[in-house]
Design a protein around this motif. Structure first.
Motif, PDB file in Angstrom:
ATOM      1  N   MET A  71       0.829  -1.208   0.000  1.00 11.91           N
ATOM      2  CA  MET A  71       0.000   0.000   0.000  1.00 11.91           C
ATOM      3  C   MET A  71       0.865   1.261   0.000  1.00 11.91           C
ATOM      4  O   MET A  71       0.471   2.292  -0.557  1.00 11.91           O
ATOM      5  CB  MET A  71      -0.954   0.024   1.192  1.00 11.91           C
ATOM      6  CG  MET A  71      -2.081  -0.990   1.108  1.00 11.91           C
ATOM      7  SD  MET A  71      -2.971  -1.071  -0.476  1.00 11.91           S
ATOM      8  CE  MET A  71      -3.471   0.590  -0.733  1.00 11.91           C
ATOM      9  N   LEU A  72       2.038   1.209   0.597  1.00 17.88           N
ATOM     10  CA  LEU A  72       2.919   2.381   0.609  1.00 17.88           C
ATOM     11  C   LEU A  72       3.394   2.755  -0.789  1.00 17.88           C
ATOM     12  O   LEU A  72       3.794   3.897  -1.017  1.00 17.88           O
ATOM     13  CB  LEU A  72       4.101   2.157   1.556  1.00 17.88           C
ATOM     14  CG  LEU A  72       3.768   2.337   3.032  1.00 17.88           C
ATOM     15  CD1 LEU A  72       4.893   1.794   3.908  1.00 17.88           C
ATOM     16  CD2 LEU A  72       3.485   3.790   3.353  1.00 17.88           C
ATOM     17  N   ASP A  73       3.319   1.807  -1.731  1.00 14.37           N
ATOM     18  CA  ASP A  73       3.664   2.129  -3.118  1.00 14.37           C
ATOM     19  C   ASP A  73       2.741   3.203  -3.685  1.00 14.37           C
ATOM     20  O   ASP A  73       3.094   3.901  -4.631  1.00 14.37           O
ATOM     21  CB  ASP A  73       3.574   0.887  -4.009  1.00 14.37           C
ATOM     22  CG  ASP A  73       4.690  -0.113  -3.737  1.00 14.37           C
ATOM     23  OD1 ASP A  73       5.728   0.286  -3.147  1.00 14.37           O
ATOM     24  OD2 ASP A  73       4.521  -1.286  -4.113  1.00 14.37           O
ATOM     25  N   PHE A  74       1.543   3.349  -3.112  1.00 17.17           N
ATOM     26  CA  PHE A  74       0.563   4.317  -3.581  1.00 17.17           C
ATOM     27  C   PHE A  74       0.611   5.631  -2.803  1.00 17.17           C
ATOM     28  O   PHE A  74      -0.135   6.565  -3.111  1.00 17.17           O
ATOM     29  CB  PHE A  74      -0.850   3.735  -3.493  1.00 17.17           C
ATOM     30  CG  PHE A  74      -1.012   2.493  -4.323  1.00 17.17           C
ATOM     31  CD1 PHE A  74      -1.177   2.571  -5.697  1.00 17.17           C
ATOM     32  CD2 PHE A  74      -0.971   1.238  -3.731  1.00 17.17           C
ATOM     33  CE1 PHE A  74      -1.306   1.427  -6.470  1.00 17.17           C
ATOM     34  CE2 PHE A  74      -1.108   0.084  -4.490  1.00 17.17           C
ATOM     35  CZ  PHE A  74      -1.274   0.182  -5.861  1.00 17.17           C
ATOM     36  N   ALA A  75       1.457   5.718  -1.791  1.00 14.87           N
ATOM     37  CA  ALA A  75       1.553   6.922  -0.955  1.00 14.87           C
ATOM     38  C   ALA A  75       2.298   8.037  -1.684  1.00 14.87           C
ATOM     39  O   ALA A  75       3.074   7.789  -2.610  1.00 14.87           O
ATOM     40  CB  ALA A  75       2.266   6.592   0.357  1.00 14.87           C
ATOM     41  N   TYR A  76       2.075   9.259  -1.225  1.00 15.52           N
ATOM     42  CA  TYR A  76       2.759  10.422  -1.781  1.00 15.52           C
ATOM     43  C   TYR A  76       4.190  10.464  -1.246  1.00 15.52           C
ATOM     44  O   TYR A  76       4.403  10.503  -0.034  1.00 15.52           O
ATOM     45  CB  TYR A  76       2.016  11.705  -1.402  1.00 15.52           C
ATOM     46  CG  TYR A  76       2.662  12.956  -1.923  1.00 15.52           C
ATOM     47  CD1 TYR A  76       2.563  13.295  -3.268  1.00 15.52           C
ATOM     48  CD2 TYR A  76       3.388  13.791  -1.090  1.00 15.52           C
ATOM     49  CE1 TYR A  76       3.162  14.440  -3.769  1.00 15.52           C
ATOM     50  CE2 TYR A  76       3.991  14.938  -1.579  1.00 15.52           C
ATOM     51  CZ  TYR A  76       3.869  15.256  -2.917  1.00 15.52           C
ATOM     52  OH  TYR A  76       4.472  16.394  -3.405  1.00 15.52           O
ATOM     53  N   GLU A  77       5.146  10.404  -2.141  1.00 16.88           N
ATOM     54  CA  GLU A  77       6.574  10.482  -1.813  1.00 16.88           C
ATOM     55  C   GLU A  77       6.974   9.591  -0.629  1.00 16.88           C
ATOM     56  O   GLU A  77       7.464  10.075   0.396  1.00 16.88           O
ATOM     57  CB  GLU A  77       6.991  11.933  -1.560  1.00 16.88           C
ATOM     58  CG  GLU A  77       6.844  12.805  -2.790  1.00 16.88           C
ATOM     59  CD  GLU A  77       7.357  14.226  -2.604  1.00 16.88           C
ATOM     60  OE1 GLU A  77       7.681  14.644  -1.476  1.00 16.88           O
ATOM     61  OE2 GLU A  77       7.430  14.918  -3.630  1.00 16.88           O
ATOM     62  N   PRO A  78       6.782   8.282  -0.777  1.00 15.91           N
ATOM     63  CA  PRO A  78       7.165   7.389   0.325  1.00 15.91           C
ATOM     64  C   PRO A  78       8.678   7.344   0.535  1.00 15.91           C
ATOM     65  O   PRO A  78       9.443   7.465  -0.408  1.00 15.91           O
ATOM     66  CB  PRO A  78       6.632   6.026  -0.130  1.00 15.91           C
ATOM     67  CG  PRO A  78       6.565   6.118  -1.618  1.00 15.91           C
ATOM     68  CD  PRO A  78       6.263   7.561  -1.936  1.00 15.91           C
ATOM     69  N   ASP A  79       9.055   7.208   1.765  1.00 18.13           N
ATOM     70  CA  ASP A  79      10.458   7.069   2.149  1.00 18.13           C
ATOM     71  C   ASP A  79      10.645   5.607   2.568  1.00 18.13           C
ATOM     72  O   ASP A  79       9.934   5.128   3.455  1.00 18.13           O
ATOM     73  CB  ASP A  79      10.757   8.003   3.325  1.00 18.13           C
ATOM     74  CG  ASP A  79      12.177   7.882   3.823  1.00 18.13           C
ATOM     75  OD1 ASP A  79      12.545   6.794   4.317  1.00 18.13           O
ATOM     76  OD2 ASP A  79      12.911   8.868   3.758  1.00 18.13           O
ATOM     77  N   PRO A  80      11.578   4.897   1.958  1.00 13.77           N
ATOM     78  CA  PRO A  80      11.735   3.461   2.254  1.00 13.77           C
ATOM     79  C   PRO A  80      11.977   3.155   3.732  1.00 13.77           C
ATOM     80  O   PRO A  80      11.587   2.095   4.215  1.00 13.77           O
ATOM     81  CB  PRO A  80      12.944   3.037   1.417  1.00 13.77           C
ATOM     82  CG  PRO A  80      13.156   4.115   0.421  1.00 13.77           C
ATOM     83  CD  PRO A  80      12.538   5.363   0.958  1.00 13.77           C
ATOM     84  N   GLU A  81      12.597   4.050   4.441  1.00 13.92           N
ATOM     85  CA  GLU A  81      12.915   3.812   5.855  1.00 13.92           C
ATOM     86  C   GLU A  81      11.842   4.350   6.798  1.00 13.92           C
ATOM     87  O   GLU A  81      11.521   3.710   7.789  1.00 13.92           O
ATOM     88  CB  GLU A  81      14.260   4.461   6.209  1.00 13.92           C
ATOM     89  CG  GLU A  81      15.431   3.930   5.408  1.00 13.92           C
ATOM     90  CD  GLU A  81      15.680   2.456   5.655  1.00 13.92           C
ATOM     91  OE1 GLU A  81      15.610   2.024   6.816  1.00 13.92           O
ATOM     92  OE2 GLU A  81      15.937   1.733   4.682  1.00 13.92           O
ATOM     93  N   ARG A  82      11.310   5.527   6.512  1.00 13.31           N
ATOM     94  CA  ARG A  82      10.472   6.235   7.485  1.00 13.31           C
ATOM     95  C   ARG A  82       8.977   6.159   7.233  1.00 13.31           C
ATOM     96  O   ARG A  82       8.187   6.440   8.130  1.00 13.31           O
ATOM     97  CB  ARG A  82      10.893   7.705   7.548  1.00 13.31           C
ATOM     98  CG  ARG A  82      12.318   7.893   8.030  1.00 13.31           C
ATOM     99  CD  ARG A  82      12.717   9.347   8.088  1.00 13.31           C
ATOM    100  NE  ARG A  82      11.764  10.115   8.857  1.00 13.31           N
ATOM    101  CZ  ARG A  82      11.372  11.353   8.552  1.00 13.31           C
ATOM    102  NH1 ARG A  82      11.862  11.974   7.511  1.00 13.31           N
ATOM    103  NH2 ARG A  82      10.498  11.981   9.308  1.00 13.31           N
TER     104      ARG A  82
END
Length: 107
Positions: A71-82
């Protein structure tokens, strides 16, 4: 109960007490914190409760599962760590002092 600080993209901070067993998303929703939309109501079916966990807390929150990662793949500007979805972080005493920052927007 844990005291959680929600930081808006503008820098405005909201410090609220969230009961154990609730999610960080429910704490935001129940306290009218702007910046966390939670369109799916906590079902991990969208990314509108996306936040960036404060660097000091990244290793203290429970690990992401595969569904949250997807689901984080669809988030705005995801940060792999945070990046995290707040609907997937259950509140415990161990999270007392947690700080999360909202992205510029939710998508």
């Amino acid at each position: 109960m844990a005291k959680i600080t929600y930081v808006e993209h503008s820098g405005t901070e909201h410090v609220v007490d969230v009961a154990n067993g609730m999610t960080v998303m429910e704490g935001a929703r129940d306290n009218n914190i702007p910046g966390i939309e939670a369109d799916c109501g906590g079902a991990c079916a969208c990314s509108t409760c996306h936040v960036y966990v404060d660097p000091a807390w990244v290793d203290k929150v429970p690990a992401k599962d595969d569904m949250e990662e997807d689901m984080l793949d669809f988030a705005y500007e995801p940060d792999p760590e945070r990046s995290r979805l707040t609907c997937q972080i259950k509140v415990t005493d161990a999270l007392d002092g947690l700080r999360v920052q909202m992205p510029e927007k939710q998508i």
